[in-house]
Design a protein around this motif. Structure first.
Motif, PDB file in Angstrom:
ATOM      1  N   MET A   1       0.878  -1.014  -0.023  1.00 52.32           N
ATOM      2  CA  MET A   1      -0.069   0.209  -0.133  1.00 52.32           C
ATOM      3  C   MET A   1       0.758   1.267  -0.101  1.00 52.32           C
ATOM      4  SD  MET A   1      -2.684   1.400   2.669  1.00 52.32           S
ATOM      5  CE  MET A   1      -3.929   0.244   2.322  1.00 52.32           C
ATOM      6  N   SER A   5      -2.546   5.934  -0.914  1.00 52.70           N
ATOM      7  CA  SER A   5      -3.781   5.201  -0.673  1.00 52.70           C
ATOM      8  C   SER A   5      -3.867   4.926   0.769  1.00 52.70           C
ATOM      9  CB  SER A   5      -3.297   3.779  -1.144  1.00 52.70           C
ATOM     10  OG  SER A   5      -3.190   3.700  -2.491  1.00 52.70           O
ATOM     11  N   ALA A  47      -6.197  -1.806   3.301  1.00 44.09           N
ATOM     12  CA  ALA A  47      -4.999  -2.622   2.831  1.00 44.09           C
ATOM     13  C   ALA A  47      -5.572  -4.137   2.787  1.00 44.09           C
ATOM     14  CB  ALA A  47      -4.054  -2.556   4.271  1.00 44.09           C
ATOM     15  N   GLN A  50      -6.889  -4.139  -0.746  1.00 44.42           N
ATOM     16  CA  GLN A  50      -5.839  -4.059  -1.668  1.00 44.42           C
ATOM     17  C   GLN A  50      -5.138  -5.578  -1.873  1.00 44.42           C
ATOM     18  OE1 GLN A  50      -3.577  -0.431  -0.951  1.00 44.42           O
ATOM     19  NE2 GLN A  50      -5.553   0.765  -1.709  1.00 44.42           N
ATOM     20  N   THR A  57      -4.358   0.263  -5.938  1.00 42.60           N
ATOM     21  CA  THR A  57      -3.788   1.385  -5.411  1.00 42.60           C
ATOM     22  C   THR A  57      -3.914   2.797  -6.309  1.00 42.60           C
ATOM     23  OG1 THR A  57      -1.582   0.875  -5.959  1.00 42.60           O
ATOM     24  CG2 THR A  57      -2.635  -0.131  -4.155  1.00 42.60           C
TER      25      THR A  57
END
Length: 98
Positions: A1, A5, A47, A50, A57
């Motif tokens: 990350m 983001s 997180a 993602q 991101t």
């Protein structure tokens, strides 16, 4: 990350936590508590999403991508709201006399 983001997820999580706390007036954690828990939930939830490949991101989108930004805002906000609601309900359930 990446840092951008994380910041987007943190801010949207704090807003989501505040909204959840406002919705659960007597079961909230207070303004500061709702904001802090929402912020942590936004970062963690963003997180997680993602890493699962559900959100792109901002670095992966190669510039300003409205879809990636909207996904991060929604993901962070929802995660912050959920964590705030769960912790608020658990805290108030533990306070209840048996």
């Amino acid at each position: 990350m990446d840092v951008v983001s994380a910041l987007i997820n943190a801010v949207s999580g704090a807003v989501g936590g505040g909204a959840a706390g406002a919705a659960m007036k007597d079961k909230g954690l207070g303004v500061a508590g709702n904001t802090i828990v929402g912020l942590l939930g936004g970062i963690g939830g963003g997180a997680l999403l993602q890493n699962m490949g559900m959100l792109a991101t901002t670095a992966e989108s190669a510039g300003f991508d409205v879809g990636a930004l909207a996904g991060q805002v929604v993901g962070g906000g929802v995660a912050g709201a959920i964590l705030t609601a769960v912790i608020g309900l658990a805290k108030n359930a533990a306070k209840r006399p048996r």
